[in-house]
Each structure stands twice: as C-alpha cells, then as structure tokens.
Design an enzyme around this catalytic site. Structure first.
Site, PDB file in Angstrom:
ATOM      1  N   HIS A 298      12.554  -2.198   2.730  1.00 44.40           N
ATOM      2  CA  HIS A 298      11.979  -0.881   3.034  1.00 44.40           C
ATOM      3  C   HIS A 298      12.870   0.201   2.453  1.00 44.40           C
ATOM      4  O   HIS A 298      14.101   0.104   2.529  1.00 44.40           O
ATOM      5  CB  HIS A 298      11.838  -0.674   4.550  1.00 44.40           C
ATOM      6  CG  HIS A 298      10.971  -1.713   5.165  1.00 44.40           C
ATOM      7  ND1 HIS A 298       9.607  -1.711   5.009  1.00 44.40           N
ATOM      8  CD2 HIS A 298      11.283  -2.827   5.861  1.00 44.40           C
ATOM      9  CE1 HIS A 298       9.113  -2.777   5.615  1.00 44.40           C
ATOM     10  NE2 HIS A 298      10.102  -3.472   6.140  1.00 44.40           N
TER      11      HIS A 298
ATOM     12  N   PRO B 121       0.796  -1.233   0.000  1.00 44.83           N
ATOM     13  CA  PRO B 121       0.000   0.000   0.000  1.00 44.83           C
ATOM     14  C   PRO B 121       0.823   1.275   0.000  1.00 44.83           C
ATOM     15  O   PRO B 121       1.843   1.379   0.694  1.00 44.83           O
ATOM     16  CB  PRO B 121      -0.823  -0.112   1.292  1.00 44.83           C
ATOM     17  CG  PRO B 121      -0.106  -1.097   2.136  1.00 44.83           C
ATOM     18  CD  PRO B 121       0.555  -2.057   1.182  1.00 44.83           C
ATOM     19  N   ASN B 122       0.356   2.203  -0.792  1.00 44.90           N
ATOM     20  CA  ASN B 122       0.891   3.572  -0.905  1.00 44.90           C
ATOM     21  C   ASN B 122       2.224   3.662  -1.636  1.00 44.90           C
ATOM     22  O   ASN B 122       2.726   4.760  -1.870  1.00 44.90           O
ATOM     23  CB  ASN B 122       1.007   4.240   0.490  1.00 44.90           C
ATOM     24  CG  ASN B 122      -0.334   4.294   1.189  1.00 44.90           C
ATOM     25  OD1 ASN B 122      -1.291   4.808   0.619  1.00 44.90           O
ATOM     26  ND2 ASN B 122      -0.422   3.738   2.377  1.00 44.90           N
TER      27      ASN B 122
ATOM     28  N   ASN C 287       8.029  -5.321  -0.381  1.00 45.00           N
ATOM     29  CA  ASN C 287       7.853  -4.146   0.476  1.00 45.00           C
ATOM     30  C   ASN C 287       6.364  -4.113   0.803  1.00 45.00           C
ATOM     31  O   ASN C 287       5.549  -3.705  -0.029  1.00 45.00           O
ATOM     32  CB  ASN C 287       8.301  -2.861  -0.227  1.00 45.00           C
ATOM     33  CG  ASN C 287       8.256  -1.673   0.729  1.00 45.00           C
ATOM     34  OD1 ASN C 287       7.641  -1.733   1.793  1.00 45.00           O
ATOM     35  ND2 ASN C 287       8.890  -0.577   0.352  1.00 45.00           N
TER      36      ASN C 287
ATOM     37  N   TYR D 296      10.780   9.377   1.340  1.00 38.81           N
ATOM     38  CA  TYR D 296      10.852   8.361   0.277  1.00 38.81           C
ATOM     39  C   TYR D 296      11.521   8.857  -1.002  1.00 38.81           C
ATOM     40  O   TYR D 296      11.648   8.091  -1.963  1.00 38.81           O
ATOM     41  CB  TYR D 296       9.440   7.838  -0.029  1.00 38.81           C
ATOM     42  CG  TYR D 296       8.777   7.219   1.183  1.00 38.81           C
ATOM     43  CD1 TYR D 296       9.254   6.021   1.715  1.00 38.81           C
ATOM     44  CD2 TYR D 296       7.703   7.834   1.827  1.00 38.81           C
ATOM     45  CE1 TYR D 296       8.672   5.452   2.840  1.00 38.81           C
ATOM     46  CE2 TYR D 296       7.115   7.279   2.954  1.00 38.81           C
ATOM     47  CZ  TYR D 296       7.609   6.088   3.453  1.00 38.81           C
ATOM     48  OH  TYR D 296       7.040   5.522   4.571  1.00 38.81           O
TER      49      TYR D 296
ATOM     50  N   ALA E 134       2.869  -0.453   5.133  1.00 37.21           N
ATOM     51  CA  ALA E 134       2.403  -0.460   6.521  1.00 37.21           C
ATOM     52  C   ALA E 134       1.901  -1.836   6.973  1.00 37.21           C
ATOM     53  O   ALA E 134       1.870  -2.116   8.183  1.00 37.21           O
ATOM     54  CB  ALA E 134       1.306   0.590   6.699  1.00 37.21           C
TER      55      ALA E 134
ATOM     56  N   ARG F  85       4.846  11.038  -2.659  1.00 41.60           N
ATOM     57  CA  ARG F  85       4.469  10.852  -1.259  1.00 41.60           C
ATOM     58  C   ARG F  85       5.647  11.204  -0.338  1.00 41.60           C
ATOM     59  O   ARG F  85       6.738  10.645  -0.504  1.00 41.60           O
ATOM     60  CB  ARG F  85       4.124   9.365  -1.114  1.00 41.60           C
ATOM     61  CG  ARG F  85       4.100   8.822   0.246  1.00 41.60           C
ATOM     62  CD  ARG F  85       4.082   7.293   0.235  1.00 41.60           C
ATOM     63  NE  ARG F  85       3.824   6.849   1.577  1.00 41.60           N
ATOM     64  CZ  ARG F  85       4.081   5.632   2.025  1.00 41.60           C
ATOM     65  NH1 ARG F  85       4.563   4.712   1.219  1.00 41.60           N
ATOM     66  NH2 ARG F  85       3.826   5.328   3.268  1.00 41.60           N
TER      67      ARG F  85
ATOM     68  N   GLU G 247      12.486  -9.061   2.710  1.00 39.84           N
ATOM     69  CA  GLU G 247      11.726  -7.878   3.149  1.00 39.84           C
ATOM     70  C   GLU G 247      12.531  -6.625   2.817  1.00 39.84           C
ATOM     71  O   GLU G 247      13.733  -6.559   3.110  1.00 39.84           O
ATOM     72  CB  GLU G 247      11.509  -7.980   4.667  1.00 39.84           C
ATOM     73  CG  GLU G 247      10.809  -6.775   5.266  1.00 39.84           C
ATOM     74  CD  GLU G 247      10.643  -6.895   6.792  1.00 39.84           C
ATOM     75  OE1 GLU G 247      10.889  -7.987   7.359  1.00 39.84           O
ATOM     76  OE2 GLU G 247      10.281  -5.871   7.397  1.00 39.84           O
TER      77      GLU G 247
ATOM     78  N   ARG H   1      12.571   5.318  12.744  1.00 42.76           N
ATOM     79  CA  ARG H   1      11.345   6.119  12.642  1.00 42.76           C
ATOM     80  C   ARG H   1      10.465   5.910  13.886  1.00 42.76           C
ATOM     81  O   ARG H   1      10.960   5.546  14.943  1.00 42.76           O
ATOM     82  CB  ARG H   1      10.629   5.789  11.325  1.00 42.76           C
ATOM     83  CG  ARG H   1      11.503   6.161  10.103  1.00 42.76           C
ATOM     84  CD  ARG H   1      10.801   5.873   8.794  1.00 42.76           C
ATOM     85  NE  ARG H   1       9.568   6.666   8.668  1.00 42.76           N
ATOM     86  CZ  ARG H   1       8.648   6.441   7.727  1.00 42.76           C
ATOM     87  NH1 ARG H   1       8.825   5.453   6.849  1.00 42.76           N
ATOM     88  NH2 ARG H   1       7.569   7.189   7.666  1.00 42.76           N
TER      89      ARG H   1
HETATM   90  C1  DQA Z   1       7.978   1.467   4.109  1.00 43.99           C
HETATM   91  C2  DQA Z   1       8.003   1.742   5.613  1.00 43.99           C
HETATM   92  C3  DQA Z   1       6.640   1.503   6.235  1.00 43.99           C
HETATM   93  O1  DQA Z   1       6.681   1.777   7.609  1.00 43.99           O
HETATM   94  C4  DQA Z   1       5.625   2.421   5.589  1.00 43.99           C
HETATM   95  O2  DQA Z   1       4.337   2.162   6.117  1.00 43.99           O
HETATM   96  C5  DQA Z   1       5.623   2.357   4.119  1.00 43.99           C
HETATM   97  C6  DQA Z   1       6.896   2.274   3.411  1.00 43.99           C
HETATM   98  C7  DQA Z   1       9.326   1.815   3.441  1.00 43.99           C
HETATM   99  O3  DQA Z   1       9.520   1.374   2.307  1.00 43.99           O
HETATM  100  O4  DQA Z   1      10.133   2.545   4.005  1.00 43.99           O
HETATM  101  O5  DQA Z   1       4.583   2.476   3.482  1.00 43.99           O
HETATM  102  O6  DQA Z   1       7.749   0.087   3.909  1.00 43.99           O
END
Ligand code: DQA
Length: 143
Positions: free
Chosen positions: A101, A11-12, A75, A24, A78, A19, A99, A108
């Site tokens: 990020h 998501p996102n 990735n 990011y 959240a 964003r 995994e 954070r």
């Molecule tokens: C993320 C870190 C997560 O905490 C966050 O909710 C994201 C992006 C990252 O790529 O840094 O959506 O996975």
C-alpha cells in the site's frame, strides 16, 4: 535467466498522481514504476493494472504458477478490504505475493484497517509512498 517479478495494481491506482495527492502524492505511478524497472536491471519487472476484481484474479491465476516468477507485488486497492475472492486466488497459487500500500492503511479510516489478503500474503509493506513498491521488489529479490 534474470528473475521476473510481476506488479499488479488494482482499482483506482491508474489515477495515482492525480487522485487525492495529499494521500497518494502527485507523481504518476506509471512514471515511478518505469524508473523502478530501469533502476533494477537485475530483474525483469512486468506490470499490470485493472479496475476489475475478476481481472486481478485472472492475472493471479495466469502468472501464479509460472516458475520464472519469483514473486508478485500486489496493491489490490480497496479490494484489499473486501475481496475474499482475491484472497482465495492468492491462497491457490504457488508464487508468493507481497501486499503493498502506498498509504499507511492502519492510520486511516477504520474500514481500511482490515485486510482480507494479509493472511495469505508473504508480507505487507505499507505507508512509504510509492517507495513501498521498491521495498517490495527488494524483499522479493531476497526470497
Ligand atoms: C491503497 C489503500 C486502500 O485502502 C485504497 O482503497 C487504495 C490504495 C494504498 O495504496 O494506499 O485504493 O491500497
């Protein structure tokens, strides 16, 4: 046959580039991953993105038993911090999952310090910006 890698973004992550650029960056993830695929001719890089938890689980089920897939870069956004269902799906499949990020989640907010999926992933790469994806692909090619 070239090894295949699947990149799943949750998501996102479709909004990376627009964003929260201070976290990011301002480069589009799609554009970065196009460049990554072009500069990795030794592998076929497939990719998918969904904002929906169940879709991510379906992708893991669909690709996670495919013998031609060397590894999955995930990735989970959240959902990393909340989803026992995605963790169960990773535990259920045969293809190893890395995994990833973009940000250094450990530096954070405390709610981002815990990952539901780390215990069932082969490893974690976080905090290198979009290059976290390249590092994960390089790791998978060495499996
Ligand atoms: C993320 C870190 C997560 O905490 C966050 O909710 C994201 C992006 C990252 O790529 O840094 O959506 O996975």
């Amino acid at each position: 046959m070239k090894p295949e890698i699947l990149i799943i973004n949750g998501p996102n992550l479709n909004l990376v580039g627009r964003r929260e650029p201070s976290i990011y960056g301002d480069r589009s993830l799609d554009e970065y991953l196009d460049t990554l695929a072009a500069s990795t001719p030794e592998a076929t890089i497939n990719r998918m993105q969904s904002n929906h938890e169940g879709d991510i689980i379906d992708m893991l089920h669909e690709w996670g038993f495919d013998k031609s897939i060397k590894g999955i870069v995930l990735n989970a956004g959240a959902y990393t911090h909340t989803s026992l269902a995605i963790a169960d799906a990773i535990a259920a499949i045969e293809v190893p999952v890395v995994e990833v990020h973009i940000s250094n989640v450990a530096s954070r907010e405390p709610i981002r310090h815990h990952s539901m999926i780390t215990p069932v992933c082969r490893g974690v790469i976080a905090g290198f910006g979009l290059d976290s994806y390249r590092l994960a692909v390089e790791a998978i090619l060495k499996f």
